[in-house]
Each structure stands twice: as C-alpha cells, then as structure tokens.
Design an enzyme around this catalytic site. Structure first.
Site, PDB file in Angstrom:
ATOM      1  N   LYS A 190       0.878  -1.170   0.000  1.00 37.95           N
ATOM      2  CA  LYS A 190       0.000   0.000   0.000  1.00 37.95           C
ATOM      3  C   LYS A 190       0.919   1.224   0.000  1.00 37.95           C
ATOM      4  O   LYS A 190       0.889   2.073   0.898  1.00 37.95           O
ATOM      5  CB  LYS A 190      -0.913  -0.054   1.242  1.00 37.95           C
ATOM      6  CG  LYS A 190      -2.015   0.984   1.276  1.00 37.95           C
ATOM      7  CD  LYS A 190      -3.162   0.689   0.341  1.00 37.95           C
ATOM      8  CE  LYS A 190      -4.147   1.856   0.321  1.00 37.95           C
ATOM      9  NZ  LYS A 190      -5.210   1.687  -0.685  1.00 37.95           N
ATOM     10  N   ASP A 250      -6.698 -15.835   3.005  1.00 35.93           N
ATOM     11  CA  ASP A 250      -8.049 -16.368   3.257  1.00 35.93           C
ATOM     12  C   ASP A 250      -8.936 -16.153   2.036  1.00 35.93           C
ATOM     13  O   ASP A 250      -9.676 -17.046   1.616  1.00 35.93           O
ATOM     14  CB  ASP A 250      -8.705 -15.670   4.464  1.00 35.93           C
ATOM     15  CG  ASP A 250      -8.584 -16.489   5.744  1.00 35.93           C
ATOM     16  OD1 ASP A 250      -7.611 -17.258   5.862  1.00 35.93           O
ATOM     17  OD2 ASP A 250      -9.468 -16.361   6.614  1.00 35.93           O
TER      18      ASP A 250
HETATM   19 MG    MG Z   1      -5.633 -15.791   8.932  1.00 38.22          MG
END
Ligand code: MG
Ligand code: IPM
Length: 352
Positions: A190, A250
């Site tokens: 970022k 994830d």
């Molecule tokens: Mg995690």
C-alpha cells in the site's frame, strides 16, 4: 530415514485432524522405509488450561529438538467474546512464530477438479488457478511496538514496523519460489499510503536486477483483493507483509471452493511448522466430522520441505486426489454419503 516430528494438535478439531495425518505419515514410513518418531505437546487454549501459557517452554523445546512440527489449530470461543482476557490462545501461535523465527508463511492456492463447482466464482475463472501466497510472518503490525491503550482507555494503537533486512529475506524467498514456478512475482503493498510499504517497494526495486528472468509487478493491496477475484489465474507468486497476507490468503483460499483443504508451511530460522490454513472449528470438535485433508496435505508439505522427501509427498497428494475422485470425503464436500474424519484417515493410509 529416521526423523523426529513434534505434534502440536492444539484446540477444537486440531487433535482429530492431526491424528489422521499421523496415520498417513506412518503409512508413508512403511511404504518408503522411514521412521517418524512423534512427540506431542500442548499449544493454544489447551495449553492455557494445562499450564497457563499458550506456548509453554516445554512445547518450544520440543519444537527446537524436532526436524519438523505438525500443527493442528488454535482458538477457543470462550476467548473470542472476551476482549479483556489476559492470555489468549492466539498469543501462543504468535509466540511460536516469533521464537522459532518463522518469518515466511507459504500458502499454495490450488484447485481440486472435483470441487470447482463449489467455488463462488465461475468455473472458467477459477479452473486451473494455481498460485502461492508468500506472507511475511514475524513483522509488521502483528508485532510492532508500541501497542496498547491510552491511560484513560479511550485511545488504542498498533504500530506497523519493517526493517530492510526483514523485507529482503522474505522477498528473496518470493523470488526463489517464482524462479521454480512460472517466473512471475507480484509484490503487494500500500505504497500510496504507508511508509512501510514504500520501504518494501524501494527494497524490491533494489533487488530486482539480481533476478532478471523474473517478471515483477507491484500491486496495491485493495487492487490485489479485487484481482484475485476477477483473474485468479494471472497470479503465480505473491509476496506481501503480514496483515495483507493474512487477509489475502483467506480470500484466495475460498475461491478454490475448498477453504477446508488448503495446507501451509511456515519456515524461517529454526524448525519449520506445517498447518492447515483453516481454524479450530469448535462446533465440530470431537464429532469425527471435520475434514482432515488440509492437515494431511500439510504433512505432504512437511515431507517435501523439511525432509526433502519429494516422492513421498507426491504419493500423499495423489492418494488425497483419489479419495476425492472416489468420494471418500467428509460431509463438508460430500455429494453422496459422507465419511467420518477417522474413516478418511484410514482410507488414505490404506490406499497410499
Ligand atoms: Mg488468517
Ligand atoms: C492465520 C490466522 C492467525 C493470523 C490468527 C489465528 C492469529 O488467522 O494463521 O492466518 O492472523 O495470523
């Protein structure tokens, strides 16, 4: 080969899924003539209950004295809803990462042909997706100081810190993974907002000339989150800082339709740790219904990365593929009759 494996089953479904991976490793030992000596130690909520410490000294010692660590899961709902708890199971995981110097978390994202229809994405987008998230694991906002609350308790702060050395060692690993794969590396940061990200980018720019055959690109994390969904197939190796890696891995895992199936490796200075990327799934604990495949595939990574047993690791992956083709799977992915956790473990061990 004679090796020492530390087992840290942890919380929730941890013990029952680790048990299945042990069955499979014993079958590998029998078939390929190795001996795996397993020793178990507590971690997480299980360790807090026993010793008051989520990563006890004796568990640390066992890890240090072993060739590799197979880890189950950590976390217990009784702590999740208590933000004031003084010790938390997750602290055990973070302490383990720090004390073992596990600065890199490797999360391969692959699809299973028989599960693609479970992906939230269209088949044509996700079929053939195959990339690796290389996440920095011992720095950044997870560990930076100072952290805490103001005296009047109305202000809280965490600090994101990276040194050039920390960035170099993880990015080097990213380049090395890319070199062994499709030779593309995406650095996620970022840098339009964060000083740490600008140091990441500057450091990578200095390193890039040493890897002339790697195609390198930089991506802001918000854009990366979007592109993982839109074009998952364009990625090969992604390297990023601790918190971005937590979130993106994830996200990446779920597009394959199989969050419960993906393994991971944490490597660094001392003994490496292998664990499924899913959590402790407390609702299923002790019911013999949890999917053991991510842990079994983590054992495959252990064989390959820590013990250099490449053929053995491949045999484990193959038997897992076959179990899915033949429908010997737990209820989370079963189409017809579901097998129990222990039955899947037995089948894998028998058919290896
Ligand atoms: Mg995690
Ligand atoms: C992970 C987990 C951990 C993390 C938690 C349990 C502390 O989400 O391994 O990705 O945030 O690193």
């Amino acid at each position: 080969m004679d090796c020492k494996i530390a087992l840290l089953p942890g919380d929730g479904i941890g013990p029952e899924i680790v048990e299945q991976a042990v069955k499979v490793m014993n079958a590998v030992g029998k078939k390929f003539n190795h001996h795996f000596g397993f020793s178990e130690a507590p971690v997480g909520a299980a360790a807090i209950d026993k010793t008051g410490d989520p990563f006890p000294e004796a568990t640390f010692k066992l890890c240090m004295d072993s060739d590799a660590v197979l880890f189950g899961a950590i976390g217990d709902p009784k702590y999740d809803n208590d933000p004031k708890a003084k010790v938390r199971p997750e602290q055990g995981l973070l302490a383990m990462r720090k004390k073992l110097g596990l600065y890199a978390n490797i999360r391969p994202v692959t699809t299973f042909q028989s599960l693609i229809h479970k992906s939230p994405l269209r088949r044509d987008l996700v079929e053939g997706a195959d990339f690796v998230v290389v996440r920095e694991l011992t720095g950044g906002i997870y560990f930076g100081e100072p952290r805490g609350r103001s005296e009047d308790q109305t202000r809280a702060y965490d600090t994101c810190v990276y040194t050039k050395d920390e960035i170099e060692r993880i990015v080097r690993l990213g380049f090395e993974y890319a070199a062994r794969r499709k030779k593309r590396l995406t650095v996620v940061d970022k840098a339009n907002v964060l000083a740490t990200s600008r140091l990441w980018r500057e450091t990578v720019q200095e390193m890039a000339p040493s890897y002339p055959d790697i195609e390198l690109d930089y991506m802001f994390v918000d854009n990366a989150a979007m592109q993982i969904i839109q074009w998952p197939k364009k990625f090969d190796v992604m390297v990023t800082e601790n918190m971005f890696g937590d979130i993106l891995s994830d996200e990446a895992s779920v597009i394959t339709g199989s969050l419960g199936l993906l393994p991971s490796a944490s490597v660094g200075i001392h003994t490496s740790v292998f664990e499924p990327i899913h959590g402790s799934y407390p609702q299923a604990a002790g019911k013999d219904i949890a999917n053991p495949v991510a842990t079994v595939l983590s054992a495959a990574m252990l064989l390959e990365i820590s013990l250099n047993l490449v053929e053995e690791a491949e045999a484990v992956r193959k038997v897992v593929d076959r179990s899915m083709e033949e429908g010997v799977v737990t209820e989370d992915i079963a189409e017809g009759k579901a097998s129990k956790t222990s039955q899947v473990g037995d089948w894998l061990a028998r058919n290896l």
